[in-house]
Write an enzyme that holds these catalytic residues in place. Structure first.
Site, PDB file in Angstrom:
ATOM      1  N   ASN A 194      -3.695   8.259  -0.617  1.00 23.31           N
ATOM      2  CA  ASN A 194      -3.580   6.816  -0.430  1.00 23.31           C
ATOM      3  C   ASN A 194      -4.967   6.211  -0.573  1.00 23.31           C
ATOM      4  OD1 ASN A 194      -3.854   4.855   2.442  1.00 23.31           O
ATOM      5  ND2 ASN A 194      -2.810   4.111   0.626  1.00 23.31           N
ATOM      6  N   ASN A 229       6.844  -0.088  -0.745  1.00 20.84           N
ATOM      7  CA  ASN A 229       6.159   0.795  -1.690  1.00 20.84           C
ATOM      8  C   ASN A 229       7.205   1.269  -2.697  1.00 20.84           C
ATOM      9  OD1 ASN A 229       3.358   1.298  -0.230  1.00 20.84           O
ATOM     10  ND2 ASN A 229       4.953   1.398   1.335  1.00 20.84           N
ATOM     11  N   MET A 246       0.837  -1.194   0.000  1.00 22.44           N
ATOM     12  CA  MET A 246       0.000   0.000   0.000  1.00 22.44           C
ATOM     13  C   MET A 246       0.877   1.250   0.000  1.00 22.44           C
ATOM     14  SD  MET A 246      -1.179   0.380   3.978  1.00 22.44           S
ATOM     15  CE  MET A 246       0.038   0.625   5.285  1.00 22.44           C
ATOM     16  N   CYS A 247       0.359   2.358  -0.506  1.00 29.32           N
ATOM     17  CA  CYS A 247       1.052   3.641  -0.404  1.00 29.32           C
ATOM     18  C   CYS A 247       0.998   4.125   1.040  1.00 29.32           C
ATOM     19  CB  CYS A 247       0.370   4.676  -1.297  1.00 29.32           C
ATOM     20  SG  CYS A 247       0.305   4.241  -3.048  1.00 29.32           S
ATOM     21  N   GLU A 248       1.931   5.008   1.393  1.00 30.75           N
ATOM     22  CA  GLU A 248       1.917   5.595   2.728  1.00 30.75           C
ATOM     23  C   GLU A 248       2.117   7.094   2.639  1.00 30.75           C
ATOM     24  OE1 GLU A 248       3.702   3.791   6.087  1.00 30.75           O
ATOM     25  OE2 GLU A 248       3.833   1.811   5.163  1.00 30.75           O
TER      26      GLU A 248
END
Length: 351
Positions: free
Chosen positions: A106, A29, A1-3
């Site tokens: 996100n 990421n 996942m993006c952060e």
């Protein structure tokens, strides 16, 4: 996942600790990283479509102490919409009403129905599309100088965008840092309050290459000026400090290292002063008494009470025979939230 990463401080700071830790989140990421800040009214953005840990530029920035700003926005990307390229790497920026807005997101949105107006995406991401839509809405509303009623409108607008999918975002106009957390709890944001007196913190990433003592602690008193205070916002905790989670669907607006608006909790300043006055009163307390105790005008107190009623932190006494906005209207704190209120008061006062 993006952060995501956000920072808001009362004085320009160097993001040395937070960026070093956040940069390592790029291990998971791998498709891009970016860091934006405001040296003045304009924004500076560094970003690349590669893993942060493999970037010579990122390596340089984590050791470069001359970068200073009151606001920072960071992002590490795991591509889900759009190819791996510079144009699809966050943060994105656009000018509106003489202010440079910077945005990072996100989540995943089905965005085709979002109107764009005069703002057009350069890349193929749902994130940039949502950013253009948001700016189009701000332009339509003609928001130049943000006011509380604009924050309330923005909270509703972000919840509306959230209906199209999962949506966490951090963006800024160079003065405010706007942070919104997904209404369904997807990767909810969290924040920590950094304020003096500074002590030691433990780093959650054991491979941080920063000056640590033998127990893997870092002494913040050696890193921070005693007058510096502010907030760090992230997708996941970076340290062992007391991080607080955003409520689902919560918008928090930070300015100069303070919370000036939230649609879910009391903001610092007027709302907290009013809430403290009500909580510390041994009996129900009237609007006029609150005004006298806090030194705030009746207009300010009425506005704060309206917000606290909406957020369900206080109740009007049902024995009242007047409307809530009358000077003689009386209030007490919501019994089920008094422990939470006491914790907020402790954090606010620094006890």
């Amino acid at each position: 996942m993006c952060e995501l990463l956000g920072m808001s401080f009362n004085l320009p700071v160097n993001p040395r600790i937070s960026f070093r830790g956040f940069r390592l989140r790029g291990k998971y990421n791998r498709d891009g990283w970016g860091l934006a800040f405001y040296p003045d009214e304009s924004a500076q953005i560094f970003k690349e479509p590669i893993k942060a840990g493999e970037s010579a530029l990122s390596e340089f920035l984590k050791n470069y102490t001359e970068i200073r700003s009151k606001i920072f926005i960071g992002h590490v990307r795991y591509a889900s919409r759009g190819g791996i390229s510079h144009k699809n790497t966050h943060p994105f920026s656009r000018e509106l009403f003489g202010r440079e807005y910077v945005f990072a997101h996100n989540g995943n949105l089905e965005y085709k129905d979002l109107e764009l107006g005069s703002f057009k995406p350069i890349g193929e991401t749902d994130s940039e599309h949502a950013f253009c839509h948001l700016l189009h809405c701000i332009k339509q509303r003609k928001v130049v100088d943000w006011k509380e009623e604009d924050f309330e409108w923005l909270a509703e607008k972000l919840i509306e965008i959230n209906k199209y999918g999962s949506f966490n975002c951090i963006f800024s106009d160079g003065t405010h840092l706007f942070c919104y957390s997904d209404k369904n709890g997807y990767n909810n944001l969290r924040f920590v309050h950094r304020k003096p007196p500074y002590g030691k913190i433990k780093l959650l990433d054991d491979d941080w290459d920063i000056e640590l003592d033998k127990d893997n602690f870092i002494d913040l008193s050696k890193e921070k000026e005693p007058e510096q205070t502010g907030y760090i916002i992230a997708t996941r905790e970076l340290t062992d400090e007391k991080w607080l989670k955003f409520e689902p669907g919560e918008l928090i607006v930070f300015k100069d290292g303070r919370i000036i608006y939230s649609n879910k909790r009391p903001s610092e300043g007027m709302e907290m002063d009013v809430l403290i006055a009500i909580r510390r009163s041994p009996h129900r307390i009237s609007l006029r008494e609150i005004s006298n105790k806090t030194g705030r005008s009746m207009e300010e107190v009425t506005r704060a009470v309206r917000s606290l009623l909406k957020k369900k932190y206080i109740r009007q006494d049902r024995r009242d025979v007047v409307e809530w906005y009358e000077e003689s209207a009386t209030f007490y704190t919501e019994p089920s939230r008094r422990r939470e209120i006491d914790e907020l008061m402790s954090s606010y006062s620094g006890d």
